[in-house]
Design a protein around this motif. Sequence first.
Motif, PDB file in Angstrom:
ATOM      1  N   MET A   1      25.152  34.035  53.774  1.00 44.43           N
ATOM      2  CA  MET A   1      24.245  34.189  52.656  1.00 44.43           C
ATOM      3  C   MET A   1      25.025  34.082  51.349  1.00 44.43           C
ATOM      4  SD  MET A   1      21.897  37.472  51.535  1.00 44.43           S
ATOM      5  CE  MET A   1      21.043  37.507  53.072  1.00 44.43           C
ATOM      6  N   SER A   2      24.469  33.316  50.436  1.00 43.10           N
ATOM      7  CA  SER A   2      25.124  33.132  49.141  1.00 43.10           C
ATOM      8  C   SER A   2      24.887  34.348  48.251  1.00 43.10           C
ATOM      9  CB  SER A   2      24.567  31.887  48.453  1.00 43.10           C
ATOM     10  OG  SER A   2      25.091  31.785  47.155  1.00 43.10           O
ATOM     11  N   ARG A   3      25.913  34.732  47.504  1.00 44.94           N
ATOM     12  CA  ARG A   3      25.772  35.822  46.537  1.00 44.94           C
ATOM     13  C   ARG A   3      25.386  35.274  45.166  1.00 44.94           C
ATOM     14  NH1 ARG A   3      28.447  40.801  47.096  1.00 44.94           N
ATOM     15  NH2 ARG A   3      28.900  41.277  49.246  1.00 44.94           N
ATOM     16  N   THR A   4      25.291  33.946  45.064  1.00 45.35           N
ATOM     17  CA  THR A   4      24.933  33.321  43.799  1.00 45.35           C
ATOM     18  C   THR A   4      23.542  32.715  43.899  1.00 45.35           C
ATOM     19  OG1 THR A   4      27.251  32.811  43.375  1.00 45.35           O
ATOM     20  CG2 THR A   4      25.633  31.607  42.081  1.00 45.35           C
ATOM     21  N   THR A   5      22.657  33.161  43.049  1.00 45.76           N
ATOM     22  CA  THR A   5      21.284  32.658  42.986  1.00 45.76           C
ATOM     23  C   THR A   5      20.963  32.399  41.516  1.00 45.76           C
ATOM     24  OG1 THR A   5      20.310  34.851  42.668  1.00 45.76           O
ATOM     25  CG2 THR A   5      20.628  34.129  44.964  1.00 45.76           C
ATOM     26  N   ARG A   6      19.808  31.831  41.253  1.00 49.37           N
ATOM     27  CA  ARG A   6      19.396  31.670  39.855  1.00 49.37           C
ATOM     28  C   ARG A   6      19.312  33.027  39.158  1.00 49.37           C
ATOM     29  NH1 ARG A   6      15.319  28.906  41.828  1.00 49.37           N
ATOM     30  NH2 ARG A   6      13.797  30.111  40.674  1.00 49.37           N
ATOM     31  N   ALA A   7      18.938  34.053  39.904  1.00 47.32           N
ATOM     32  CA  ALA A   7      18.834  35.394  39.323  1.00 47.32           C
ATOM     33  C   ALA A   7      20.209  35.943  38.927  1.00 47.32           C
ATOM     34  CB  ALA A   7      18.152  36.342  40.311  1.00 47.32           C
ATOM     35  N   THR A   8      21.185  35.832  39.824  1.00 47.64           N
ATOM     36  CA  THR A   8      22.524  36.345  39.497  1.00 47.64           C
ATOM     37  C   THR A   8      23.165  35.501  38.397  1.00 47.64           C
ATOM     38  OG1 THR A   8      23.592  35.112  41.308  1.00 47.64           O
ATOM     39  CG2 THR A   8      22.887  37.386  41.786  1.00 47.64           C
ATOM     40  N   GLN A   9      22.879  34.215  38.383  1.00 52.70           N
ATOM     41  CA  GLN A   9      23.401  33.359  37.315  1.00 52.70           C
ATOM     42  C   GLN A   9      22.817  33.765  35.966  1.00 52.70           C
ATOM     43  OE1 GLN A   9      22.316  29.535  38.946  1.00 52.70           O
ATOM     44  NE2 GLN A   9      24.365  29.177  39.778  1.00 52.70           N
ATOM     45  N   ALA A  10      21.523  34.070  35.942  1.00 56.25           N
ATOM     46  CA  ALA A  10      20.876  34.489  34.688  1.00 56.25           C
ATOM     47  C   ALA A  10      21.493  35.796  34.178  1.00 56.25           C
ATOM     48  CB  ALA A  10      19.373  34.653  34.898  1.00 56.25           C
ATOM     49  N   LEU A  11      21.764  36.723  35.088  1.00 57.88           N
ATOM     50  CA  LEU A  11      22.384  37.992  34.685  1.00 57.88           C
ATOM     51  C   LEU A  11      23.804  37.762  34.183  1.00 57.88           C
ATOM     52  CD1 LEU A  11      21.039  40.314  37.510  1.00 57.88           C
ATOM     53  CD2 LEU A  11      20.546  40.520  35.062  1.00 57.88           C
ATOM     54  N   THR A  12      24.559  36.927  34.869  1.00 55.54           N
ATOM     55  CA  THR A  12      25.927  36.620  34.445  1.00 55.54           C
ATOM     56  C   THR A  12      25.925  35.972  33.066  1.00 55.54           C
ATOM     57  OG1 THR A  12      26.658  36.394  36.737  1.00 55.54           O
ATOM     58  CG2 THR A  12      28.026  35.354  35.050  1.00 55.54           C
ATOM     59  N   GLN A  13      25.041  35.016  32.857  1.00 57.10           N
ATOM     60  CA  GLN A  13      24.970  34.320  31.563  1.00 57.10           C
ATOM     61  C   GLN A  13      24.588  35.254  30.432  1.00 57.10           C
ATOM     62  OE1 GLN A  13      22.289  31.076  32.385  1.00 57.10           O
ATOM     63  NE2 GLN A  13      23.872  29.883  33.424  1.00 57.10           N
ATOM     64  N   SER A  14      23.856  36.334  30.740  1.00 53.75           N
ATOM     65  CA  SER A  14      23.438  37.277  29.705  1.00 53.75           C
ATOM     66  C   SER A  14      24.475  38.382  29.472  1.00 53.75           C
ATOM     67  CB  SER A  14      22.095  37.906  30.075  1.00 53.75           C
ATOM     68  OG  SER A  14      22.254  38.763  31.198  1.00 53.75           O
TER      69      SER A  14
END
Length: 157
Positions: A1-14
Amino acid sequence: MSRTTRATQALTQSDTAFTVHLYAYDPDAERVGLQAAEALGAEPGEVLKTLMILVDGKPACAVIPSDRELSMKKTAAAFGGKSAQMMKPADAERATGFVVGGISPFGQKKRVPTAIEAEAMALPLVFINGGQRGLQVRLAPGDAAQVLEAVVAGLVA
């Protein structure tokens, strides 16, 4: 299972502080949020569920504790609307780009108005779906509200 999703990317970018937590997702669970809480060893009120709704026919998102039920009347009022109803699962998947059981308020295909249950704001940290079945992000509820530009209101029955 990937730990990177659009959701985690959005949080990282913010630049939001969060941690990723994986658990064994049970597709047959009667209530996915409660199953997630049990699998994570968390109190049900600390695991927030993401509900896609229609307020006066327009898409919106409500984030509430997994052990509570959404009040349509309170939710409509929180968004300044007259009525609210649950979005059909297929419509929720199309609107968010996530599959049911993995819908996150973060990183949705199209940003929609979002509200978070006021009770959750008293907790130091909460779990919210991270955009994939079996993946939760843990963060401060105030940070979640800020990233989502969410209304904080009483949404539960």
